[in-house]
Enzyme design. Structure first.
Site, PDB file in Angstrom:
ATOM      1  N   GLU A 215      30.907 -53.198 -69.892  1.00 17.02           N
ATOM      2  CA  GLU A 215      31.170 -53.667 -71.261  1.00 17.02           C
ATOM      3  C   GLU A 215      29.882 -53.950 -72.036  1.00 17.02           C
ATOM      4  O   GLU A 215      29.717 -55.014 -72.638  1.00 17.02           O
ATOM      5  CB  GLU A 215      32.055 -54.913 -71.223  1.00 17.02           C
ATOM      6  CG  GLU A 215      33.453 -54.626 -70.711  1.00 17.02           C
ATOM      7  CD  GLU A 215      34.391 -55.830 -70.731  1.00 17.02           C
ATOM      8  OE1 GLU A 215      33.928 -56.944 -71.050  1.00 17.02           O
ATOM      9  OE2 GLU A 215      35.579 -55.668 -70.429  1.00 17.02           O
ATOM     10  N   GLU A 340      39.845 -51.555 -65.928  1.00 16.25           N
ATOM     11  CA  GLU A 340      40.377 -52.909 -66.128  1.00 16.25           C
ATOM     12  C   GLU A 340      41.653 -52.775 -66.946  1.00 16.25           C
ATOM     13  O   GLU A 340      41.619 -52.332 -68.096  1.00 16.25           O
ATOM     14  CB  GLU A 340      39.380 -53.828 -66.834  1.00 16.25           C
ATOM     15  CG  GLU A 340      38.191 -54.231 -65.981  1.00 16.25           C
ATOM     16  CD  GLU A 340      37.354 -55.336 -66.595  1.00 16.25           C
ATOM     17  OE1 GLU A 340      37.920 -56.178 -67.336  1.00 16.25           O
ATOM     18  OE2 GLU A 340      36.126 -55.361 -66.346  1.00 16.25           O
TER      19      GLU A 340
END
Length: 566
Positions: A215, A340
């Site tokens: 991220e 995720e």
């Protein structure tokens, strides 16, 4: 994992952020003009696999992956608790290992997540008594480093899972990634490989799949970057790692979520720059019922339709990856690693983090940071399980592009498995839809033709109430149907026709295996340590004829699985 600064979707598609254009329905689905409200009589729905049906793709084993991050009690008190009555010689909880095997997990992403962006992998190797304590900036905790890559490798060997290893691109980068690669996969005879041998692991670990950071566009991430900065960094790291081992499969960070202002353009920028040495781009999306505190009906209906958002997410990232391929005159497709996904009630975490920030802002603080505190320990409802079953259907229906996925996370932290300190481990409601797919979805995935009544959602407009996927292993002559009723109010009678399965005429007949239904009259019912089997799938009373036709009634907010064989 994104933290406070994110706005999770229905998660990513909160109703007040919707575009005016409708979200396309899932592949192979048609929505009838019959709307369903209240307890009105429903129109029948149907699922059919036609004789000319083309498979989406083969079902990739990595689609049934999970995620272990050094966060809360996922590692310490989850997979590792040396004082637990079931702990083995390595400190691994056997009761948790048994449930991991029952869940059917194939590949585990490790060690983060946000945690990895401030992590020194060398801290977790060698004798435990010599390992340093560190501050974890991601979750404001103390990391003891009792678990590291050596230990996790030993755990994965016992669990029977592949490892997807993440490297630190926040505070480190190229040199640390190459050193770790040599340590993990190198043949004895070089410095880092010999250090691994000295630490008790003689053979290379053969870790093939690597996440290059986590991220990295998120302002909550240590060392976060602009698209251009990360594109340059990942290009260099991926190139060097492929020089060391050309057979690696490398995952670039995608945007942290569809709510990010650069979603789509981030992926295009990164993949265009580093296309030659990349194999995957990551996707992250979490969902929750935004009205769970007041049990608002409209919010529940939006939540049940969360897979509409995931479908659009996959299409957006696939398009960006295809543009990068075209810009490079390439021939390979960049696959998606949905590493995720799941249900996370992030509003609870945001409130907790807001409180911590308010307290921390009041002067300097010198108190020790906690070790493995209780963080993100959501207790899941029957409705949460139905949504996760729906999301798994979506992943299977798009497995031509989604070739890897990691349900986040595995134990205690937003997890299908919960483990009490010195006590029992138990299955959350979300355990069951994942396990059924992981253990029985084999062969080819098919998006069947679906005729369904529609339901109205504030977030996505009118969408089909019914969604489904079929998998069929022609060689083993085994198949699986997964279906979901996303209608919050009304049951639907579903006619199922599997007569078009490839090779079926030569098989003679189909026979029904196990059929089960997950539904509760109270969709907020949960499993707990005191009542660990309050919500479990129940037998679904259906009969299948020799040609693979049957009828089932799906209550409101329900998920079914039907195993069959030739």
């Amino acid at each position: 994992m994104t933290t406070h600064n994110s706005q999770y979707s229905a998660e990513t598609t909160h109703p007040d952020k919707q575009e005016s254009s409708p979200v396309p329905t899932a592949a192979g689905t048609t929505a009838s003009n019959v709307s369903t409200t209240g307890n009105a009589t429903t129109s029948d729905a149907s699922i059919a696999l036609n004789a000319d049906a083309t498979p989406v793709a083969d079902v990739p084993p990595r689609l049934f992956g999970s995620f272990v991050e050094h966060l809360g009690r996922c590692v310490y008190g989850g997979i590792y608790e040396p004082s637990h009555p079931t702990a083995d010689e390595n400190g691994f909880r056997q009761d948790v290992l048994d449930l991991v095997k029952e869940l059917g997990v194939t590949c585990v992403r490790y060690p983060g997540g946000n945690f990895v962006s401030n992590y020194n992998w060398e801290d977790g190797i060698g004798p435990r008594e010599n390992r340093p304590m560190r501050r974890d900036l991601a979750w404001h905790c103390t990391e003891t480093n009792e678990m590291g890559i050596d230990d996790f490798y030993r755990w994965s060997q016992k669990a029977g899972t592949e490892i997807m290893l993440a490297v630190n691109m926040g505070t480190r980068g190229l040199k640390a990634a190459l050193d770790e690669l040599e340590y993990v996969n190198g043949a004895p005879g070089t410095a880092w490989a010999d250090q691994r041998v000295a630490n008790g692991i003689e053979e290379p670990m053969d870790i093939k799949m690597w996440c290059i950071g986590n991220e990295m566009d998120g302002p909550w991430q240590v060392g976060h970057m602009s698209p251009e900065e990360y594109a340059g960094a990942v290009d260099k790291v991926a190139h060097a790692m492929k020089l060391a081992e050309s057979g690696l499969e490398l995952v670039a960070c995608g945007s942290s979520g569809a709510y990010m202002p650069t979603f789509g353009t981030w992926e295009k920028t990164v993949l265009t720059k580093a296309y030659e040495n990349l194999d995957f781009v990551s996707c992250h999306a979490y969902y929750f019922d935004r009205g769970h505190k007041t049990r608002a009906a409209a919010s529940m209906q939006d939540f049940l339709a969360s897979s509409e958002d995931m479908t659009k997410f996959i299409a957006t990232v696939s398009d960006a990856a295809d543009q990068a391929r075209e810009a490079n005159n390439g021939t390979k497709d960049i696959a998606l690693s949905f590493d995720e996904w799941g249900v996370w009630y992030s509003d609870k975490w945001n409130e907790q983090e807001d409180q911590w920030k308010a307290e921390a802002a009041q002067g300097l603080h010198h108190e020790p940071w906690p070790k493995s505190p209780h963080l993100l320990e959501d207790i899941y409802t029957a409705a949460d399980a139905v949504v996760e079953g729906s999301l798994m259907i979506t992943l299977l229906k798009h497995c031509d592009r989604v070739r890897s996925a990691s349900r986040a996370q595995l134990v205690n932290v937003i997890a299908p498995i919960m483990a009490e300190e010195h006590g029992p481990a138990w299955r959350q409601t979300t355990f069951y839809p994942f396990a059924e797919a992981a253990l029985h979805a084999r062969g080819q995935a098919y998006a069947p033709a679906i005729s369904s009544p529609t339901i109205h959602t504030e977030a996505y407009g009118d969408v089909p109430a019914i969604d489904a996927v079929v998998t069929w292993d022609e060689q083993a002559r085994t198949g699986l149907l997964l279906a979901v009723n996303r209608d919050a109010n009304t049951p639907h009678t579903l006619t199922i026709d599997l007569s078009g399965l490839p090779g079926l005429p030569g098989l003679g007949t189909l026979a029904l295996g196990k059929a089960q239904l997950l539904h509760e009259d109270d969709p907020y019912r949960t499993n707990t340590a005191e009542a660990p089997e309050a919500v479990t799938p129940q037998p679904l009373g259906i009969a299948m004829n020799a040609t693979g036709t049957c009828t089932a009634t799906l209550p409101a907010i329900s998920w079914i699985s039907v195993e069959f064989h030739g």
